[in-house]
Design a protein around this motif. Structure first.
Motif, PDB file in Angstrom:
ATOM      1  N   TYR A 138      59.626  27.739  99.760  1.00  0.00           N
ATOM      2  CA  TYR A 138      60.382  27.261 100.921  1.00  0.00           C
ATOM      3  C   TYR A 138      61.886  27.300 100.631  1.00  0.00           C
ATOM      4  O   TYR A 138      62.675  27.775 101.452  1.00  0.00           O
ATOM      5  N   GLU A 139      62.270  26.791  99.484  1.00  0.00           N
ATOM      6  CA  GLU A 139      63.692  26.766  99.117  1.00  0.00           C
ATOM      7  C   GLU A 139      64.268  28.175  99.097  1.00  0.00           C
ATOM      8  O   GLU A 139      65.398  28.408  99.557  1.00  0.00           O
ATOM      9  N   PHE A 142      65.168  29.550 102.588  1.00  0.00           N
ATOM     10  CA  PHE A 142      66.437  28.995 103.077  1.00  0.00           C
ATOM     11  C   PHE A 142      67.631  29.614 102.354  1.00  0.00           C
ATOM     12  O   PHE A 142      68.617  30.022 102.988  1.00  0.00           O
ATOM     13  N   TRP A 146      69.604  31.595 105.161  1.00  0.00           N
ATOM     14  CA  TRP A 146      70.259  30.554 105.961  1.00  0.00           C
ATOM     15  C   TRP A 146      71.589  30.998 106.562  1.00  0.00           C
ATOM     16  O   TRP A 146      71.901  30.691 107.706  1.00  0.00           O
ATOM     17  N   TRP A 188      67.458  20.898 104.314  1.00  0.00           N
ATOM     18  CA  TRP A 188      68.159  22.000 104.975  1.00  0.00           C
ATOM     19  C   TRP A 188      68.367  21.732 106.460  1.00  0.00           C
ATOM     20  O   TRP A 188      69.462  21.914 106.984  1.00  0.00           O
ATOM     21  N   TYR A 189      67.326  21.310 107.154  1.00  0.00           N
ATOM     22  CA  TYR A 189      67.467  21.048 108.582  1.00  0.00           C
ATOM     23  C   TYR A 189      68.274  19.786 108.856  1.00  0.00           C
ATOM     24  O   TYR A 189      68.837  19.629 109.930  1.00  0.00           O
TER      25      TYR A 189
END
Length: 200
Positions: A138-139, A142, A146, A188-189
């Motif tokens: 997941y990281e 991003f 991103w 992040w969000y």
């Protein structure tokens, strides 16, 4: 979708055996626009379908089922995963530039078990739960994407509306619920990652 006020509609998913039939797809898209006034996309497979579609111009954005293989190791670190994204990111950027359309991941996700980055499309395999590898995957998404202006965002696979938190410790499925990956999403969000976080 129109009656429910849905914010977007996907006209098809991973129908690679049909997408060469451009005329028919354009006819379908035109018919949908007669009854639905929101943005439309198609969810193309990661394995090359997204680069072969000739009717992206008839849609509002490019959809990709982003299960790109990122490693041959069972527990790669974040830096290795971000580096593995580079060629895929370049290919996605090229399609965006060619079509003038932005890209959204209509699906992306990782199992919470060793080897999740090797064949992310697999539904299950053998092994103990590994929530750290899932969170690292997941990281990496991003960090790699991103700050790309052509990238719209992701629909994460899979989030359940009724999830039993007591399942999370032993769970090896795609859901990030109750696992370390949720903290990655929240960070992040939630805007706690600096805007100048490097993409690679």
């Amino acid at each position: 979708a129109q009656e429910q006020g849905d914010g977007a509609l996907c006209v098809g998913t991973e129908l690679e055996g049909t997408t060469h039939r451009e005329t028919e797809w354009r006819r379908i898209i035109a018919a949908i626009r007669e009854v639905y006034d929101g943005p439309l996309t198609y969810a193309a497979n990661w394995s090359g379908e997204f680069e072969q579609i000739e009717f992206w111009d008839a849609l509002d954005f490019i959809g990709v089922q982003a299960y790109f293989p990122l490693s041959e190791e069972p527990d790669p670190d974040i830096d290795a995963l971000v580096e593995a994204w580079v060629p895929f990111r370049d290919r996605l950027a090229a399609v965006s530039a060619r079509t003038g359309k932005r890209v959204a991941f209509t699906e992306v996700g990782y199992r919470s078990e060793p080897g999740a980055a090797i064949e992310p499309w697999l539904w299950s395999s053998e092994g103990p739960p590994d929530h750290i590898t899932q969170a690292n995957c997941y990281e990496a998404v991003f960090r790699a994407l991103w700050n790309e202006p052509w990238f719209m965002g992701t629909f994460w696979w899979k989030w359940f509306p009724h999830w039993q938190e007591d399942r999370s410790t032993a769970d090896r499925s795609f859901t990030p619920q109750g696992k370390a990956a949720v903290a990655v999403i929240s960070r992040w969000y939630g805007g706690t990652v600096p805007a100048d976080t490097p993409a690679d």
